[in-house]
Design an enzyme around this catalytic site. Structure first.
Site, PDB file in Angstrom:
ATOM      1  N   ARG A 104       0.288  -1.135   0.057  1.00  0.00           N
ATOM      2  CA  ARG A 104      -0.357   0.429   0.029  1.00  0.00           C
ATOM      3  C   ARG A 104       0.869   1.084  -0.328  1.00  0.00           C
ATOM      4  NH1 ARG A 104      -3.388  -2.896   4.631  1.00  0.00           N
ATOM      5  NH2 ARG A 104      -4.283  -4.081   4.005  1.00  0.00           N
TER       6      ARG A 104
ATOM      7  N   ARG B  39     -10.801   2.911   5.537  1.00  0.00           N
ATOM      8  CA  ARG B  39      -9.215   3.038   5.074  1.00  0.00           C
ATOM      9  C   ARG B  39      -8.404   3.333   3.638  1.00  0.00           C
ATOM     10  NH1 ARG B  39      -6.700  -2.205   7.029  1.00  0.00           N
ATOM     11  NH2 ARG B  39      -7.549  -3.210   5.260  1.00  0.00           N
TER      12      ARG B  39
ATOM     13  N   ARG C 208     -12.614  -9.348   1.073  1.00  0.00           N
ATOM     14  CA  ARG C 208     -12.602  -8.739   2.032  1.00  0.00           C
ATOM     15  C   ARG C 208     -13.423  -9.724   3.494  1.00  0.00           C
ATOM     16  NH1 ARG C 208      -6.602  -6.799   3.798  1.00  0.00           N
ATOM     17  NH2 ARG C 208      -5.881  -7.439   1.680  1.00  0.00           N
TER      18      ARG C 208
HETATM   19  P1  ADP Z   1      -7.214  -3.965  10.373  1.00  0.00           P
HETATM   20  O1  ADP Z   1      -5.159  -4.366  10.777  1.00  0.00           O
HETATM   21  O2  ADP Z   1      -7.374  -5.269  11.371  1.00  0.00           O
HETATM   22  O3  ADP Z   1      -7.065  -4.424   8.942  1.00  0.00           O
HETATM   23  P2  ADP Z   1      -7.100  -1.399  10.559  1.00  0.00           P
HETATM   24  O4  ADP Z   1      -6.104  -1.375  12.026  1.00  0.00           O
HETATM   25  O5  ADP Z   1      -5.710  -1.071   9.896  1.00  0.00           O
HETATM   26  O6  ADP Z   1      -7.294  -2.956  10.298  1.00  0.00           O
HETATM   27  O7  ADP Z   1      -7.884   0.017  11.302  1.00  0.00           O
HETATM   28  C1  ADP Z   1      -8.794  -0.537   9.810  1.00  0.00           C
HETATM   29  C2  ADP Z   1      -9.843   1.145  10.124  1.00  0.00           C
HETATM   30  O8  ADP Z   1     -10.343   1.154  10.895  1.00  0.00           O
HETATM   31  C3  ADP Z   1      -8.698   2.199  10.101  1.00  0.00           C
HETATM   32  O9  ADP Z   1      -8.516   3.267   9.616  1.00  0.00           O
HETATM   33  C4  ADP Z   1      -8.382   2.532  11.290  1.00  0.00           C
HETATM   34  O10 ADP Z   1      -8.014   3.574  11.741  1.00  0.00           O
HETATM   35  C5  ADP Z   1      -9.918   2.603  11.756  1.00  0.00           C
HETATM   36  N1  ADP Z   1     -10.531   1.547  13.400  1.00  0.00           N
HETATM   37  C6  ADP Z   1      -9.645   1.032  13.804  1.00  0.00           C
HETATM   38  N2  ADP Z   1     -10.310   0.601  15.390  1.00  0.00           N
HETATM   39  C7  ADP Z   1     -10.681   1.008  14.867  1.00  0.00           C
HETATM   40  C8  ADP Z   1     -12.246   1.947  16.557  1.00  0.00           C
HETATM   41  N3  ADP Z   1     -12.156   0.687  17.515  1.00  0.00           N
HETATM   42  N4  ADP Z   1     -13.633   2.597  16.000  1.00  0.00           N
HETATM   43  C9  ADP Z   1     -13.361   3.080  14.794  1.00  0.00           C
HETATM   44  N5  ADP Z   1     -12.229   3.193  13.569  1.00  0.00           N
HETATM   45  C10 ADP Z   1     -11.473   2.409  14.132  1.00  0.00           C
HETATM   46  P1  5GP Z   2      -3.347  -7.280   4.475  1.00  0.00           P
HETATM   47  O1  5GP Z   2      -3.110  -7.474   3.368  1.00  0.00           O
HETATM   48  O2  5GP Z   2      -4.854  -5.949   5.107  1.00  0.00           O
HETATM   49  O3  5GP Z   2      -2.250  -6.297   5.162  1.00  0.00           O
HETATM   50  O4  5GP Z   2      -3.675  -8.974   5.757  1.00  0.00           O
HETATM   51  C1  5GP Z   2      -4.573  -9.404   5.246  1.00  0.00           C
HETATM   52  C2  5GP Z   2      -4.517 -10.648   6.216  1.00  0.00           C
HETATM   53  O5  5GP Z   2      -3.592 -11.368   5.977  1.00  0.00           O
HETATM   54  C3  5GP Z   2      -4.787 -10.535   7.739  1.00  0.00           C
HETATM   55  O6  5GP Z   2      -5.685 -11.265   8.396  1.00  0.00           O
HETATM   56  C4  5GP Z   2      -3.903 -10.591   8.046  1.00  0.00           C
HETATM   57  O7  5GP Z   2      -3.677 -10.667   9.547  1.00  0.00           O
HETATM   58  C5  5GP Z   2      -2.971 -11.819   7.303  1.00  0.00           C
HETATM   59  N1  5GP Z   2      -1.185 -11.523   6.925  1.00  0.00           N
HETATM   60  C6  5GP Z   2      -0.534 -11.481   7.404  1.00  0.00           C
HETATM   61  N2  5GP Z   2       0.532 -11.698   7.786  1.00  0.00           N
HETATM   62  C7  5GP Z   2      -0.454 -12.862   7.573  1.00  0.00           C
HETATM   63  C8  5GP Z   2       0.951 -14.385   8.429  1.00  0.00           C
HETATM   64  O8  5GP Z   2       2.458 -13.846   7.923  1.00  0.00           O
HETATM   65  N3  5GP Z   2       0.555 -14.879   8.217  1.00  0.00           N
HETATM   66  C9  5GP Z   2      -0.815 -15.887   7.793  1.00  0.00           C
HETATM   67  N4  5GP Z   2      -1.357 -16.376   8.573  1.00  0.00           N
HETATM   68  N5  5GP Z   2      -1.431 -14.181   7.732  1.00  0.00           N
HETATM   69  C10 5GP Z   2      -1.083 -12.912   7.646  1.00  0.00           C
END
Ligand code: ADP
Ligand code: 5GP
Length: 390
Positions: free
Chosen positions: A173, A266, A277
């Site tokens: 990203r 996001r 997703r």
């Molecule tokens: P993940 O890592 O699980 O994919 P992120 O940490 O990237 O998710 O969070 C997704 C989006 O939701 C981000 O834009 C983040 O700022 C927002 N976010 C995370 N926790 C909360 C919350 N408790 N309330 C509102 N927005 C949240």
């Molecule tokens: P993202 O593409 O949003 O970074 O991650 C997508 C998903 O892949 C998330 O559910 C994250 O927890 C999972 N993920 C990230 N790294 C790993 C890894 O090393 N192993 C596995 N099994 N899942 C992962």
């Protein structure tokens, strides 16, 4: 049980009570476990990768798949078989915090890998003096806030936690950095590395390959930090079956609508990817909340409240960041040459020139390959008792 370990001079012939005669090179040791003799320390032969095995039942040499990071230099070491499933290796001429290694030859992890690879397998695990806290696995559907919570932990406790940097075949990203957020890689490269046994776990997630390399976890442990893994439910299941002994936390959204809102807000995925997703989120939520795989299930509704609960689970309540204490033991130099003997759970490091004994206490041993063998203690004693009270 195994033959007494020994260090042999260049090209000397070593004989064993099982009738085996081995031509040994300098700095090699031969250790017998059951029907097999493990020759450790080969540095001049690329095919052996530091370990070759003589199988007495077939009369043949075997070059095993060697997993984990092996010790860098074999400039002298002593070995001892332990429990018929691993070999303790202590390097000569090193320091107490950097001298202990284990070559696992028949532990559960190695047995599983033997089935997977359909070859002979051995696995290295470095011994860590002292104990670091259990790693933390965080799972949950995409967009639930895992990354946000992990960033808060890493910002508030930078010396305590280290992030396990996964490999992925998805594209970076905009703000993601190679080697920091992920090791971005190609599918064919990652598949080769998986075949070579470099991964603790891997899974296909949302159409891409993701995986935790053994090295990613080792780097964090070596820095004396507590490892955080952000992985999906399939990965969590694999880690649960490994010797990593982590704490498993699953993060849920307050509602599916809120999850969708966060994922869209996001703004990092295309509409097609968001659809994929969200579809996968349903299954992940089902598995995460019903499988019994997770030790803790947190709802990330109010972010601060969820973070406070996470800190509570990790025993961080009221704590500020501090330099992690990995060992209460003092660091000291080991002699250039020594032999090993065993007294219950204690290994005595006997140097012909030293009055004092060095003791390696294995009674609180934890973990193992893949990763690190933790909970070791090493100290110097003047005591010379026969009752094991060193
Ligand atoms: P993940 O890592 O699980 O994919 P992120 O940490 O990237 O998710 O969070 C997704 C989006 O939701 C981000 O834009 C983040 O700022 C927002 N976010 C995370 N926790 C909360 C919350 N408790 N309330 C509102 N927005 C949240
Ligand atoms: P993202 O593409 O949003 O970074 O991650 C997508 C998903 O892949 C998330 O559910 C994250 O927890 C999972 N993920 C990230 N790294 C790993 C890894 O090393 N192993 C596995 N099994 N899942 C992962």
């Amino acid at each position: 049980m195994g033959e007494a370990p020994a260090l042999f001079a260049d090209d000397s012939l070593a004989s064993f009570s099982n009738g085996l005669h081995l031509k040994m090179h300098e700095f090699e040791t031969a250790t017998v476990v059951g029907n097999k003799t493990y020759v450790i320390g080969t540095t001049d032969d690329a095919t052996s990768n530091g370990v070759r095995i003589f199988d007495k039942s077939t009369g043949e040499w075997v070059f095993p798949t060697v997993l984990g990071t092996q010790p860098k230099a074999f400039n002298g070491h002593s070995t001892m078989p332990l429990n018929n499933d691993k070999i303790l290796i202590i390097k000569h001429n090193s320091n107490s915090n950097d001298c202990v290694w284990f070559l696992e030859v028949d532990t559960q992890f190695v047995q599983d890998q033997k089935v997977k690879f359909d070859t002979e397998v051995v696995a290295w695990s470095k011994g860590v003096i002292g104990d670091t806290e259990r790693p933390i696995v965080i799972s949950g559907p995409s967009g639930v806030g895992k990354g946000t919570l992990i960033n808060m932990l890493m910002k508030d406790y930078p010396t305590m936690f280290g992030f396990s940097v996964s490999h992925t075949t998805r594209k970076p990203r905009e703000k993601e950095e190679n080697g920091v957020h992920y090791h971005f890689t190609e599918r064919n490269v990652m598949e080769e590395e998986i075949k070579a046994g470099k991964f603790l776990e891997f899974a296909a997630v949302h159409g891409n390959l993701y995986g935790t390399s053994i090295e990613a976890v080792e780097v964090v442990a070596d820095a004396g930090k507590r490892c955080i893994l952000d992985i999906d439910v399939q990965g969590a299941r694999s880690v649960r079956a490994s010797s990593l002994e982590a704490i498993f936390v699953f993060i849920c959204p307050p509602s599916f609508e809120e999850l969708e809102k966060r994922l869209r807000a996001r703004g990092t995925e295309t509409e097609e990817q968001i659809g994929k997703r969200l579809k996968n989120a349903k299954a992940e939520l089902d598995q995460g909340t019903s499988s019994g795989l997770f030790d803790h299930i947190l709802v990330n509704d109010d972010l601060e409240a969820c973070y406070a609960r996470l800190k509570e689970i990790l025993n961080l309540d009221g704590k500020t960041d501090a330099i992690p204490k990995t060992s209460t033991d003092e660091v000291f130099a080991l002699p250039t040459d020594f032999s090993l003997s065993k007294f219950h759970e204690k290994i005595l490091i006997n140097s012909p020139n030293a009055h004092q004994k060095i003791v390696l206490d294995l009674s609180c041993i934890k973990g193992g390959a893949p990763g690190r063998t933790r909970g070791l203690s090493m100290y110097i004693t003047d005591s010379n008792t026969d009752d094991g009270n060193f």
